[in-house]
Design an enzyme around this catalytic site. Structure first.
Site, mmCIF file in Angstrom:
data_model
loop_
_atom_site.group_PDB
_atom_site.id
_atom_site.type_symbol
_atom_site.label_atom_id
_atom_site.label_comp_id
_atom_site.label_asym_id
_atom_site.label_seq_id
_atom_site.Cartn_x
_atom_site.Cartn_y
_atom_site.Cartn_z
ATOM 1 N N ASP A 108 -8.857 -5.095 -5.785
ATOM 2 C CA ASP A 108 -8.385 -4.064 -4.862
ATOM 3 C C ASP A 108 -9.055 -2.748 -5.229
ATOM 4 O OD1 ASP A 108 -7.107 -2.298 -3.209
ATOM 5 O OD2 ASP A 108 -5.093 -3.075 -3.573
ATOM 6 N N SER B 155 0.850 -1.187 0.000
ATOM 7 C CA SER B 155 0.000 0.000 0.000
ATOM 8 C C SER B 155 0.889 1.241 0.000
ATOM 9 C CB SER B 155 -0.960 -0.042 1.202
ATOM 10 O OG SER B 155 -1.997 0.881 1.043
#
Length: 715
Positions: free
Chosen positions: A649, A565
Site C-alpha cells: 500500500d 482508508s
C-alpha cells in the site's frame, strides 16, 4: 532496537465447536499469550513546545529486517487465531460459492470491435474480450490472469486511439499505485516500443496515432519507492517508437511542485485539458487548442479553491463543470478563445441536488444525488431539459456516457439489495431495456433496505440506509456492521456487495451512514467535516451507532464498525473515543497517525481535508487530540479489533496500521483480541485478486461472528 521479536505462544483453551441445530457455534475461548513483543524506541518529536513520543517510529521503515520480522510474527498470531474460529472455513466456502457466477461489464466500441470485461466466476482478474462488430465471434483480447502467476498483477487502465487501432494499457504489480504502460496494436496485439515505467496517478490520452499524454513522478529521493514522498508530478507526451527518456515535458515539474496533474482530450482531440491540483479538492484548469501546432497552453482558472473540468465543447464553446459560486455544481458555457471565469454563462444552473455530469450521443446527462441516491436528467447542448430518466428503483445509477455519434449507451444500476444490473438506453427515445442481469445467488424479495434520518451530537440531521431481512425482530440482539467514510467529498451511494450477503443471511444488519466530510450534500457538507471540524465526522458516526442501539436493531455487544482508508481513520477515532460502544472494529488501510501522514508518498495532498501538524499550534492540537495512534490510552478495554493493511500500500502506507496495532496491543487490557492482518503483494485495494478478496472477507465475518457470539448457520 536490538531487542528480538518475542516468542509467540497461542493456546486454544476452548472446546471444538459444537453443531447445534445445524449451526456452528463460536469457540468458547481463544486465548493469545502473548502478542508479539514489539521493541519500544525513544523517538520524541516537539510540536510548538509539546513533546510527543513516537515509540514505534522504527516500523515506518518498510524494508528493514526488524519490520519484516515483526510483520511475520504478527501474521502468525493473527492466522493462528483465525484458524481456531470454527466456522471460518464454512464462511469461506459460502463466499466462494456466492462469488462463483459470471460477471460482465457494459460493452464499449473501439474501431470496428466491441469490447467488454468478463469474469467466469472465481478468476482473480476480469478478462477483456472483444468481438468484431455486434455479432462477431468472441475472443480474448487481454487476460490479466496471465500477467503474473499469482494473479497479483492487474490491468489498471486502458486507452484506445480514436480509430481503435492502437492501445495503451497500464499494469499494477502487487497492488502498488506505481504503474507500467504497454502499447500494442489492436489488430494483432503486437507490442509497439518499450514499456514505460515510473507512472503514477495517470490517465492516458491519445492524440491521433502518433502518441499519448501521461503523468509521471520521479522516483522518491528518500525512503523506499512504496513510502517515500512523491513531489513533482509531470505531464509528458510519449511519441510511439521513441525511448521514454525522450518524452516531451508538457506541464509540471520544479516550477509546479506538489501538484496532481491530469490531462485529457475532448472527443474530437482539438482541446487538451490539463487539471493541476495541490490537494484532493480544488484545481487549476488549463486548455491548449491543438488545431494549430503553435498554440500555447492557456490558464482558465488560476487558483485551487474550487473544482472544474471541461466536459465537452461545440465549435469554440467549452462546456465546463464547476462548483464555483455553486456548491452543488453547475455547467457553464464559455468561448474557448476567451475562457476567463468572468465570461462564464450558466448552461445548466445549480439545483438543490449535487451534480455529476457526463456526455454521450450529443447530449448532457446530469446525474444528481438526492439524499445519496441517483436522479438522472437528460439535457440537449442548449441546456434544455429533455427528460428525467426513469430508473428501475431507488439506488445508484452510473455509466451515462458514450461517444458523440452513438445512439445508445449502457448504464449500471445497483442498491444494497439490487445486484448490479446493466441496462441499454436509447438516447433518442429515453427507453431503457435490460441488457445483462446479475447471476448472483441472492433473492432481493427476502430483504429490505430503507433510509432513516437521525440527529448527530450538534443536532445535524444525518441520513443512513439500513439493510436486513424482512421481518427482522428489533430486540437488540442482531449482529450489525456499521460502515462509514466521511471525507474527501466522496459520496457513499447504495451499492450491492456479494460479501455482505454473509451477514444478511445470518439475520444481521448492515448500516451505511452518510457522514459529513462526504459529498452527499455538496461542498458545504464536505467542508463541515474537514480540518477543525473533522470531529463532526466522528460524532456523526457515533450517533449512528447510538441510533441503531436506541432503536434496538442491535446492542453494543453485537455491533461492529468498519471503514477503509479515510474510513479507517474514522473507525480508529470512533473506537478510541467510545471503546465501550462497539464490540468489534475493522480499521482497514487507515490513516492512523495524523501527525505524520503528510510525510509519506502523496499524503501531503490530503491537507485540504485534514490540515497538518506543522500548520500552527491549534491545528496540531486538533489532530493530536483525535489521531487514533495518539489517542490510545493505557489500561483501556478496546473492542475486538482486526486492523487490516497490505505491504504494497503506497497510498496510505502500512506504517500507520503497524504503529497503531503495536500501541493498541501494548495498551489494551480487555479480554478481546486486538490483531493485525497484513496482506502480502497487495496494495490499497484496487486490482486485488478474487482469491485474496474472498479470504480477507471470510476472515472479517468470522472475526465478527466469533466476537459477537453468533452461531453461524450454513446456507
Amino acid at each position: 532496537m536490538s531487542k528480538p521479536i518475542g516468542v509467540i505462544v497461542l493456546a486454544a483453551l476452548a472446546t471444538t465447536a459444537c453443531h447445534h441445530q445445524h449451526g456452528i457455534v463460536p469457540a468458547s475461548d481463544i486465548v493469545l499469550l502473548p502478542y508479539p513483543e514489539t521493541p519500544v524506541g525513544d523517538v520524541v518529536d516537539t510540536y510548538f513546545g509539546n513533546k510527543v513520543p513516537d515509540p514505534y517510529r522504527w516500523l515506518e521503515n518498510d524494508t528493514s529486517r526488524d519490520t519484516k520480522a515483526w510483520i511475520k510474527a504478527q501474521n502468525e498470531v493473527t492466522n493462528r487465531y483465525l484458524e481456531r474460529i470454527p466456522f471460518r472455513k464454512a464462511i469461506y466456502d459460502r463466499l466462494a460459492e456466492l462469488w462463483n457466477y459470471e460477471k460482465y461489464t457494459a460493452p464499449f466500441k473501439e474501431g470496428s470491435y466491441t469490447y467488454f470485461y468478463k469474469n467466469d466466476g472465481l478468476q482473480n482478474q476480469h478478462v477483456l474480450y472483444r468481438r468484431h462488430g455486434e455479432d462477431g465471434e468472441v475472443e480474448i483480447f487481454l487476460d490479466p490472469n496471465k500477467f503474473s502467476e499469482d494473479g497479483t498483477t492487474s490491468l489498471a487502465g486502458i486507452a484506445f486511439s480514436k480509430d481503435g487501432s492502437l492501445v495503451a494499457y497500464q499494469i499494477s504489480e502487487g497492488g502498488s499505485d506505481w504503474r507500467k504502460i504497454i502499447v500494442i496494436r489492436a489488430e494483432d496485439k503486437s507490442v509497439v516500443g518499450d514499456t514505460l515505467v515510473d507512472v503514477k496517478f495517470s490517465g492516458l490520452a491519445w492524440h491521433g496515432n502518433s502518441g499519448f499524454y501521461y503523468s509521471s513522478y520521479d522516483k522518491p529521493r528518500e525512503g523506499s519507492a512504496l513510502a517515500g514522498i512523491t513531489d513533482q508530478h509531470k505531464l509528458y507526451f510519449h511519441r510511439l517508437d521513441t525511448p521514454q527518456d525522450k518524452d516531451v515535458l508538457i506541464f509540471g515539474g520544479s516550477h509546479t511542485p506538489r501538484r496532481y496533474i491530469d490531462a485529457y482530450l475532448t472527443d474530437d482531440e482539438r482541446f487538451l485539458v490539463i487539471s493541476a491540483a495541490n490537494t484532493t479538492t480544488g484545481n487549476e484548469l488549463y486548455i491548449q487548442d491543438l488545431s494549430k501546432p503553435d498554440n500555447a497552453i492557456i490558464q482558465v482558472v488560476d487558483n485551487f479553491e474550487k473544482n472544474h473540468s471541461v466536459i465537452d465543447h461545440t465549435d469554440d464553446t467549452l462546456f465546463i463543470y464547476t462548483n464555483l459560486d455553486a456548491p452543488n455544481g453547475r455547467i457553464v458555457a464559455v468561448d474557448a478563445r476567451n475562457p476567463a471565469v468572468e465570461n462564464w454563462q450558466d448552461l445548466i444552473p445549480e439545483t438543490a441536488n449535487v451534480l455529476s455530469p457526463s456526455t454521450g450521443g450529443g447530449k448532457i446527462f446530469a446525474n444528481y444525488l438526492k439524499d445519496a441516491t441517483s436522479l438522472v436528467h437528460q439535457y440537449n447542448r442548449k441546456g434544455e431539459l429533455e427528460r428525467v430518466i426513469e430508473l428501475p428503483d431507488v439506488g445508484s445509477a452510473s455509466g451515462f456516457s458514450a461517444k458523440p455519434g452513438d445512439m445508445v449507451l449502457y448504464y449500471s444500476f445497483t442498491s444494497y439489495i439490487y445486484p448490479p444490473t446493466i441496462f441499454k438506453y436509447d438516447i433518442r427515445t429515453g427507453k431503457s431495456e435490460l441488457y445483462n442481469a446479475s447471476r448472483v445467488d441472492f433473492d432481493p424479495s427476502l430483504y429490505e433496505s430503507r433510509q432513516v434520518f437521525y440527529h448527530s451530537k450538534d443536532g445535524t440531521e444525518i441520513p443512513m440506509i439500513i439493510t436486513h431481512k424482512k421481518g427482522l425482530k428489533l430486540d437488540g440482539n442482531n449482529p450489525t456492521l456499521l460502515y462509514g467514510y466521511g471525507g474527501f467529498n466522496i459520496s457513499l451511494t447504495p451499492s450491492f456487495s456479494t460479501s455482505t450477503i454473509i451477514l444478511l443471511e445470518q439475520g444481521g444488519v448492515y448500516a451505511v451512514a452518510n457522514l459529513r466530510g462526504g459529498g452527499e450534500y455538496g461542498e458545504q457538507w464536505h467542508l463541515r467535516g474537514t480540518k477543525h471540524q473533522k470531529q463532526n465526522v466522528f460524532d456523526d458516526f457515533i450517533a449512528a451507532a447510538e441510533y441503531l442501539i436506541r432503536e434496538e436493531y442491535t446492542a453494543p455487544g453485537k455491533l461492529g464498525i468498519a471503514g477503509g482508508s479515510n474510513g479507517g481513520l474514522l473507525v480508529g477515532a470512533a473506537m478510541t473515543q467510545r471503546p465501550e460502544l462497539f464490540r468489534v472494529a475493522f480499521p482497514a488501510v487507515g490513516v492512523l497517525d495524523m501527525l505524520r501522514y503528510h510525510k509519506f508518498t502523496a499524503g501531503a495532498g490530503w491537507a485540504y481535508d485534514y490540515g497538518t501538524a506543522d500548520d500552527d499550534e491549534a491545528m496540531f492540537t486538533c489532530l493530536y487530540t483525535y489521531s487514533p495512534y495518539h489517542a490510545l490510552k493505557q489500561g483501556t478495554a478496546y473492542p475486538a479489533t482486526l486492523v487490516m493493511t497490505a505491504d504494497h500500500d503506497d497510498r496510505v502506507v502500512p506504517a500507520h496500521s503497524f504503529k497503531f496495532a503495536a500501541r493498541l496491543q501494548q495498551f489494551h487490557r480487555g479480554a478481546l483480541p486486538v490483531l493485525i492482518r497484513i496482506e502480502t503483494k497487495a496494495g490499497h485495494g484496487a486490482g486485488k485478486p478474487t482469491a485474496m478478496i474472498i479470504a480477507e472477507q471470510a476472515d472479517k465475518w468470522a472475526f465478527l461472528f466469533q466476537n459477537t457470539g453468533v452461531t453461524y448457520n450454513p446456507q
